[in-house]
Design a protein around this motif. Structure first.
Motif, PDB file in Angstrom:
ATOM      1  N   ASN A   1      -6.135  46.968  29.086  1.00 49.29           N
ATOM      2  CA  ASN A   1      -6.838  48.091  29.694  1.00 49.29           C
ATOM      3  C   ASN A   1      -5.957  48.780  30.744  1.00 49.29           C
ATOM      4  O   ASN A   1      -4.965  48.210  31.211  1.00 49.29           O
ATOM      5  N   PRO A   2      -6.258  50.017  31.129  1.00 51.95           N
ATOM      6  CA  PRO A   2      -5.379  50.756  32.056  1.00 51.95           C
ATOM      7  C   PRO A   2      -5.180  50.081  33.398  1.00 51.95           C
ATOM      8  O   PRO A   2      -4.146  50.288  34.038  1.00 51.95           O
ATOM      9  N   ARG A   3      -6.133  49.282  33.862  1.00 49.98           N
ATOM     10  CA  ARG A   3      -5.961  48.569  35.133  1.00 49.98           C
ATOM     11  C   ARG A   3      -5.035  47.378  34.997  1.00 49.98           C
ATOM     12  O   ARG A   3      -4.537  46.859  35.999  1.00 49.98           O
TER      13      ARG A   3
ATOM     14  N   PHE B   1      -7.359  50.847  24.157  1.00 48.95           N
ATOM     15  CA  PHE B   1      -8.295  51.205  25.220  1.00 48.95           C
ATOM     16  C   PHE B   1      -8.171  52.697  25.529  1.00 48.95           C
ATOM     17  O   PHE B   1      -7.095  53.300  25.379  1.00 48.95           O
TER      18      PHE B   1
ATOM     19  N   SER C   1      -9.544  56.099  30.423  1.00 46.56           N
ATOM     20  CA  SER C   1     -10.495  55.838  31.499  1.00 46.56           C
ATOM     21  C   SER C   1     -10.803  54.358  31.646  1.00 46.56           C
ATOM     22  O   SER C   1     -11.314  53.931  32.684  1.00 46.56           O
ATOM     23  N   GLY C   2     -10.519  53.586  30.614  1.00 45.40           N
ATOM     24  CA  GLY C   2     -10.786  52.164  30.651  1.00 45.40           C
ATOM     25  C   GLY C   2     -12.223  51.785  30.375  1.00 45.40           C
ATOM     26  O   GLY C   2     -12.563  50.604  30.428  1.00 45.40           O
ATOM     27  N   ARG C   3     -13.083  52.735  30.060  1.00 43.57           N
ATOM     28  CA  ARG C   3     -14.496  52.436  29.856  1.00 43.57           C
ATOM     29  C   ARG C   3     -14.814  52.056  28.418  1.00 43.57           C
ATOM     30  O   ARG C   3     -15.849  51.435  28.165  1.00 43.57           O
TER      31      ARG C   3
ATOM     32  N   THR D   1     -16.102  48.740  27.274  1.00 40.98           N
ATOM     33  CA  THR D   1     -15.263  47.697  27.865  1.00 40.98           C
ATOM     34  C   THR D   1     -16.123  46.753  28.690  1.00 40.98           C
ATOM     35  O   THR D   1     -16.910  47.208  29.523  1.00 40.98           O
TER      36      THR D   1
ATOM     37  N   SER E   1     -10.003  61.116  27.666  1.00 37.90           N
ATOM     38  CA  SER E   1     -10.859  60.116  27.014  1.00 37.90           C
ATOM     39  C   SER E   1     -12.070  60.728  26.329  1.00 37.90           C
ATOM     40  O   SER E   1     -13.021  60.015  26.008  1.00 37.90           O
TER      41      SER E   1
END
Length: 914
Positions: free
Chosen positions: A64-66, A104, A107-109, A124, A163
């Protein structure tokens, strides 16, 4: 001796099959290695393998982006969600189909999954801290939407930067545009025009262009423009996505195998089946680089966030490359063994592991970084044995090409080659502890050949065995040479005596492996009947023995007609090794298990399972009846002829070939079998290494000490909030224990730095620390000394811990060896740094001291001048000024007081003047 060894790292293999993923900051690379994931730290030059393992080889990875959630999916669609920084498995999930694409959203959502012809969008799972008020919560997988429209397998999914939309490319020659949620006026769009399967499609940075690339090397540029004849209109009905540019890579007799696009810099990387890749700048399609990095297909390419590093993976040769295209240099260039490993050995200091394999290569691995330092390729056939000299950096290897070679590991060169009068294939090796004599045995001859390392000449051929020599070992004290043979005997040779004699020890079956205890008093022998016996070398009698057939019995192969309990091929040890203190012996063979035995009591202490990967043969004791058909096991039926692509239908495997872990690992005739041909203890006694089918496995006592979650003594009050409350109440010991039990690195550091910088308080907390946390506290204080600037604070902690617990550390020095070595290293480094700073500031300190003396002299001179001026001023005004500086009893008499009175007299205040 402690026996709580746990899996620590996987060396010898750097890339299996699947996609490569960069971390969000671009400094780490995640690579699938069989059914595990290895993380390569490209900045600090380190690597580690995550502790979890899949039941099949990994097909797809997504981060994921984080950078805190890792989603890995195996070939059967079973997924594992992992918290990457803590290396903790959070959730298991099954998509129930083969996953061909996974990514992913920015936005990571959400994340998108390609399942055959379908595309599914999932939410996610939430992570700790994502909930309201920072509460700890976790939500499992929830499917958001499903998209159906492709007619063949989806190969790639790429998101737009906002996204809202995503692109899919499939084997049905089309790419499609989808929206995450229903958009007003938007309908899913089909981008058709390619003549072969579309590999991938991407949005440009401004999302005004789309680039799609197909297997035949065609690159199309799409733009949202007016329809033919309606260019002047700008309403939605008159606009459509159209091809505005067509480019071709023009690679002769090579297909496109992988591609990646970096939107921020407009860079496109394309890899081909001939082992070359090209770097192009879009939209001009100008070629920047064209480089050949392999002789086989490039399976996957990835670009880091900054667009500077390109990562390439080639599964056929097990290659992993990270290339910086601007400087045209390699950041990382690693390759595992091409064939299965045969032998391994540790260096005397335990910092390196040497592995040999059937591919004729010798690789030196750094145990700290996990990288291969050097590869030797002088042998022309499989290397069967390796041994380190006890003194110096000299390595000896024996090979099937009929040579024994000596290697200098300082200059990395082969400085001596030993050969026999006749052509033999050497299979065993032993080196005198002094490093002056080397012996080798062969399965082709019954003699033992002995050479002088200094001259390279053959000294003698020791005759006496009536069967092939399977194993050789020198006693650590150098007094004798021991040899095991298929003639049911072990012989003890006194090769340095005036008359070379041998004493045979009679056994009941063929000898497969021998090992000598470090004190040279005992010999361990493994025979083909599955027994493990221990003999006294001085007495020549058997002291103890045990039957290990039930312990070592491995799994059942697909082609076996017998059950695992009835098969005799896996019921014996082929490699044994004594622990450093001689109390335990480690044994392995052609099975999926490694056994650790107590020598004194003859009992099994621990049994390690090497692999749970069902893609390997003989990993389970029972076969699944669902995979049995009327024609036999389903996995033995050749279905390659039913594949849609020509290269998938071609079968280039050699009939009956069982060697080769990398080539065509998915084909039925080259399915590798799980086995452990070699094993060795680290001289530091903190770890051991096992050469297996999957690679070089490292088991350590210190495995993931700072990352594993320990639920010991947890209760409802043991929470981060509870630890913070204890800190506020100044209950530092309770807060420290809570942080240890929760294993939260951030909380532990907060508690550590909250303890007052008072030696008495630190001594009080350290003295009451329970012994079970002593090793972790020492390791943590060492880390803080190395990373923070609180030097004196950390030294107070070290002194307090050693003063209060020094006796326990001394009595159990084996348990605290790693922590004390790390602490000693950091303290020596601190001492060196302080010494350098002091040496650099010596002249500055001298100058400051001289400056103070000079200032004092200047002040005295100034006082003298001022006093003379005041005297002159007093005579001029007709007043008598007393020199009070000579009166020692008058504390107020000073030039400053006279100066003040003179100033007041000058102002005309006659009442104040005497």
């Amino acid at each position: 001796m402690k026996t709580d060894f746990k899996f620590s790292n996987l060396l010898g293999t750097v890339y299996g099959r699947g996609n490569l993923v960069f971390s969000p900051d671009g400094t780490c690379l995640l690579s699938p290695v069989g059914n595990r994931v290895t993380v390569f730290d490209l900045v600090n030059n380190k690597s580690h393998t995550l502790p979890f393992a899949h039941r099949k080889n990994i097909a797809r990875l997504a981060l994921n982006p984080r950078g805190n959630l890792l989603l890995s999916v195996d070939e059967d669609g079973r997924a594992i969600l992992t918290h990457l920084p803590r290396r903790i498995v959070l959730y298991h999930f099954s998509f129930k189909e083969h996953v061909s694409a996974l990514t992913f959203s920015p936005s990571g959502r959400h994340f998108a999954v390609g399942l055959g012809r379908k595309i599914e969008i999932w939410q996610t799972p939430s992570t700790p801290g994502d909930g309201a008020d920072g509460e700890l919560e976790f939500a499992p997988f929830v499917r958001h939407h499903q998209h159906v429209g492709h007619y063949d397998t989806v190969q790639s999914i790429e998101w737009s930067s906002d996204s809202r939309f995503f692109l899919s490319a499939a084997k049905d020659l089309t790419a499609r545009i989808w929206s995450l949620n229903p958009e007003e006026g938007f309908v899913p769009t089909v981008l058709a025009g390619h003549r072969q399967a579309v590999y991938a499609a991407w949005f440009s940075k401004d999302q005004e262009k789309i680039y799609s690339v197909s297997k035949d090397g065609a690159l199309f540029q799409w733009e949202y423009i007016g329809k033919p004849g309606m260019e002047g209109l700008e309403d939605e009905e008159s606009m459509q996505w159209r091809i505005v540019q067509k480019h071709f890579f023009l690679q002769t007799n090579a297909n496109l195998t992988c591609a990646a696009y970096h939107a921020d810099s407009n860079l496109l990387v394309a890899g081909f089946s001939n082992g070359t890749f090209g770097l192009y700048e879009l939209p001009e399609f100008s070629q920047i680089h064209n480089l050949s990095i392999s002789q086989n297909d490039i399976d996957f390419v990835s670009i880091n966030k900054s667009g500077e590093w390109l990562a390439f993976g080639a599964s056929r040769l097990g290659q992993l490359l990270v290339w910086e295209w601007q400087s045209e240099s390699y950041i990382l260039k690693q390759q595992g063994h091409f064939d299965s490993m045969n032998a391994l050995t540790y260096s005397p200091d335990g910092t390196r592991v040497i592995t040999t394999a059937d591919d004729g290569k010798i690789k030196v691995w750094d145990t700290k970084s996990g990288f291969c330092i050097v590869t030797f390729t002088e042998h022309s056939s499989g290397v069967t044995a390796c041994e380190f000299a006890k003194r110096g950096n000299v390595l000896f290897t024996a090979s099937l090409d009929g040579s024994v070679r000596a290697w200098d590991l300082i200059r990395y060169r082969n400085f001596r080659t030993f050969t026999a009068p006749t052509r033999l294939s050497f299979s065993s090796l032993a080196v005198d502890p002094s490093g002056e004599v080397v012996c080798a045995g062969s399965l082709d001859s019954f003699d033992i050949h002995t050479w002088s390392v200094q001259t390279g000449q053959l000294l003698d051929q020791l005759a006496g065995h009536e069967g092939p020599v399977s194993s050789l070992a020198f006693a650590p004290d150098g007094s004798s040479l021991l040899s095991g043979s298929w003639d049911h005997t072990v012989r003890i040779w006194s090769i340095f005596a005036r008359t070379q004699t041998s004493e045979p020890l009679q056994l009941q079956a063929d000898v497969l492996a021998i090992a000598v205890r470090p004190d040279s008093k005992q010999l361990a022998v493994a025979t083909i009947d599955g027994s493990l016996s221990f003999w006294g070398i001085d007495s020549g009698t058997q002291e103890s023995g045990l039957d290990a057939r039930r312990d070592v019995s491995g799994g059942r192969k697909l082609s076996d007609r017998r059950t695992a309990t009835s098969s005799a091929g896996t019921k014996s040890f082929t490699s044994i090794a004594f622990a450093v203190d001689g109390s335990c012996v480690l044994a392995s063979g052609n099975s999926n298990y490694i056994c650790l035995y107590d020598v004194r009591h003859g009992s099994l202490l621990k049994k390690y399972t090497v692999s749970i990967n069902l893609a390997l043969d003989a990993t389970t004791p029972f076969l699944n009846s669902r995979n049995l058909t009327e024609a036999g096991p389903r996995e033995l039926i050749d279905t390659a002829g039913e594949a849609s692509d020509l290269e998938d239908r071609l079968d280039e495997a050699l009939p009956g070939s069982k060697k080769g872990r990398k080539i065509d690992a998915a084909k039925r005739r080259t399915r590798p079998e799980t086995r452990v041909p070699a094993i060795s203890f680290n001289p530091t006694a903190r770890s051991f290494a096992a050469a297996s089918t999957e690679g070089l496995l490292i088991y350590s006592l210190d495995a993931q000490a700072q990352t594993n979650f320990d639920p010991l003594d947890l209760d409802i009050q043991t929470t981060p909030q509870g630890a913070i409350k204890e800190l506020e109440r100044k209950e530092y010991l309770k807060a420290l224990l809570m942080a240890f039990r929760l294993n939260d690195a951030g909380l532990l550091r907060r508690v550590y730095e909250s303890v007052p910088a008072d030696p008495r308080t630190i001594a009080l907390v350290a003295g009451q620390l329970p012994g079970v946390y002593l090793a972790r506290m020492l390791a943590f204080v060492t880390k803080m000394l190395d990373e923070t600037q609180h030097l004196e604070f950390g030294l107070w902690w070290v002194r307090a811990l050693l003063e209060k617990h020094g006796r326990a550390v001394k009595e159990r020095k084996g348990e605290f060896a790693a922590e004390m070595r790390g602490l000693s290293r950091v303290l020596k480094g601190v001492g060196r740094e302080i010494g350098r700073v002091a040496e650099a500031n010596t002249h500055q300190i001298d100058w400051l001291l001289s400056l103070r003396e000079r200032q004092r002299l200047l002040e005295e001179e100034q006082r003298t001048v001022d006093g003379a001026r005041l005297l002159e001023a007093g005579e001029t005004n007709g007043m008598t000024v007393h020199d009070d500086t000579q009166d020692e009893s008058d504390d107020e008499g000073s030039w400053m007081g006279i100066e003040d009175r003179d100033i007041r007299a000058g102002e005309g205040d006659e009442d104040e003047v005497e």
